[in-house]
Write an enzyme that holds these catalytic residues in place. Structure first.
Site, PDB file in Angstrom:
ATOM      1  N   SER A  71      31.793 -18.532  37.678  1.00 47.16           N
ATOM      2  CA  SER A  71      33.360 -18.113  37.844  1.00 47.16           C
ATOM      3  C   SER A  71      34.075 -18.999  36.727  1.00 47.16           C
ATOM      4  O   SER A  71      34.976 -18.618  36.594  1.00 47.16           O
ATOM      5  CB  SER A  71      33.811 -17.937  39.070  1.00 47.16           C
ATOM      6  OG  SER A  71      33.992 -19.298  39.598  1.00 47.16           O
ATOM      7  N   LYS A 101      38.639 -23.462  41.243  1.00 49.56           N
ATOM      8  CA  LYS A 101      39.434 -22.552  40.172  1.00 49.56           C
ATOM      9  C   LYS A 101      40.389 -23.441  39.551  1.00 49.56           C
ATOM     10  O   LYS A 101      40.482 -24.781  39.927  1.00 49.56           O
ATOM     11  CB  LYS A 101      40.020 -21.498  41.147  1.00 49.56           C
ATOM     12  CG  LYS A 101      39.214 -20.526  42.153  1.00 49.56           C
ATOM     13  CD  LYS A 101      38.293 -19.659  41.377  1.00 49.56           C
ATOM     14  CE  LYS A 101      37.442 -19.011  42.308  1.00 49.56           C
ATOM     15  NZ  LYS A 101      36.354 -18.270  41.494  1.00 49.56           N
TER      16      LYS A 101
END
Length: 272
Positions: A80, A151
């Site tokens: 990701s 993230k």
């Protein structure tokens, strides 16, 4: 007649033999037995093991304390955050980055506990298994908890984050952002959104947008996909392993032109 005592000449080896005989102690059976010389060696060996165990315990305790309060390694389990972070990377998270009044900034790569924002509260499991896993994860030897995520911060309190403008770019507070860190070939987002980040919250996205489950996927959930600032564990500052990828996590200037959010936010016109 000579009355002086005559000194008897003896073989020098006789002293050794006599000393050796004196070291022999008759046992209960009348046979001479020598004092065991293995006792002190065995005792020394046990002492050495105890010292080794003590040093090892102190070292592990030091690492656990270090990882709890200062720097914690994390294993990257997914794609990701490519190309910035790759599967199998072990990153070092700076847990002091936001401890003294500083808060996450746009562009920071952060690790956070997604409980309550990305994942629902889970019933408590086996405490012993959980403790062992937490210890291994704290040393970077196991994958992080399923509630821990890494993230990039795209929006902070008061920011209006929109995707996308007429040129297909993400904008923050009306300014287009050139996201050079996004995986080549990915669009900024295939999901349109227009949100205002509440106070003490963050809007976060993965760099590999087509492979990242991030704030966009939780727009309809309680909290709207926003991550509470107090759930941030720290900032990912270094890639420590594998050796060939040893480096700092590169900072970005993509948000340098973005103005500060206006006081009180952008009003109620934005939606999620």
């Amino acid at each position: 007649m000579d009355t002086e005592a005559q000194h008897t000449e003896r073989d020098p080896s006789s002293d050794t033999e006599e000393g050796s005989r004196s070291a022999r102690v008759p046992d209960d059976s009348g046979r001479a037995s020598e004092d065991s010389a293995s006792g002190p060696e065995e005792s020394g060996g046990a002492s050495s093991w105890r010292r080794t165990a003590l040093v090892g315990g102190v070292f592990v305790t030091f690492l656990l304390l270090l990882s709890h309060f200062v720097i914690q390694p994390f294993l990257i389990p997914s794609r990701s955050m490519e190309p910035t972070l790759q599967v199998g990377d072990r990153i070092l998270v700076n847990k002091l980055a936001y401890r003294f009044g500083s808060e996450p900034a746009r562009g920071d790569v952060v690790v956070f506990d997604g409980t309550g924002s990305f994942v629902r509260e889970q019933p408590a499991g086996n405490p012993v298994t959980g403790l062992l896993h937490d210890g291994a994860a704290a040393l970077g030897l196991a994958e992080p908890d399923e509630t821990d995520f890494v993230k990039r911060v795209v929006g902070v309190a008061g920011d209006r984050v929109v995707c996308c403008d007429k040129d297909g770019r993400l904008t923050v507070n009306g300014v287009p952002v050139q996201e050079w860190y996004v995986k080549l070939g990915d669009r900024p987002s295939s999901v349109p959104f227009d949100i205002v980040v509440p106070q003490d919250r963050l809007w976060v996205m993965g760099d590999h947008r087509s492979q990242s489950s991030d704030s966009r996927d939780h727009l309809g959930d309680p909290g709207g996909g926003m991550v509470p600032v107090d759930k941030v564990i720290g900032r990912a500052d270094w890639i420590a392993w594998p050796f060939g990828r040893w480096s700092t996590v590169q900072e970005t200037d993509a948000f340098d032109a973005v103005p500060a959010a206006p006081a009180g936010g952008h009003g109620a016109g934005a939606h999620g």
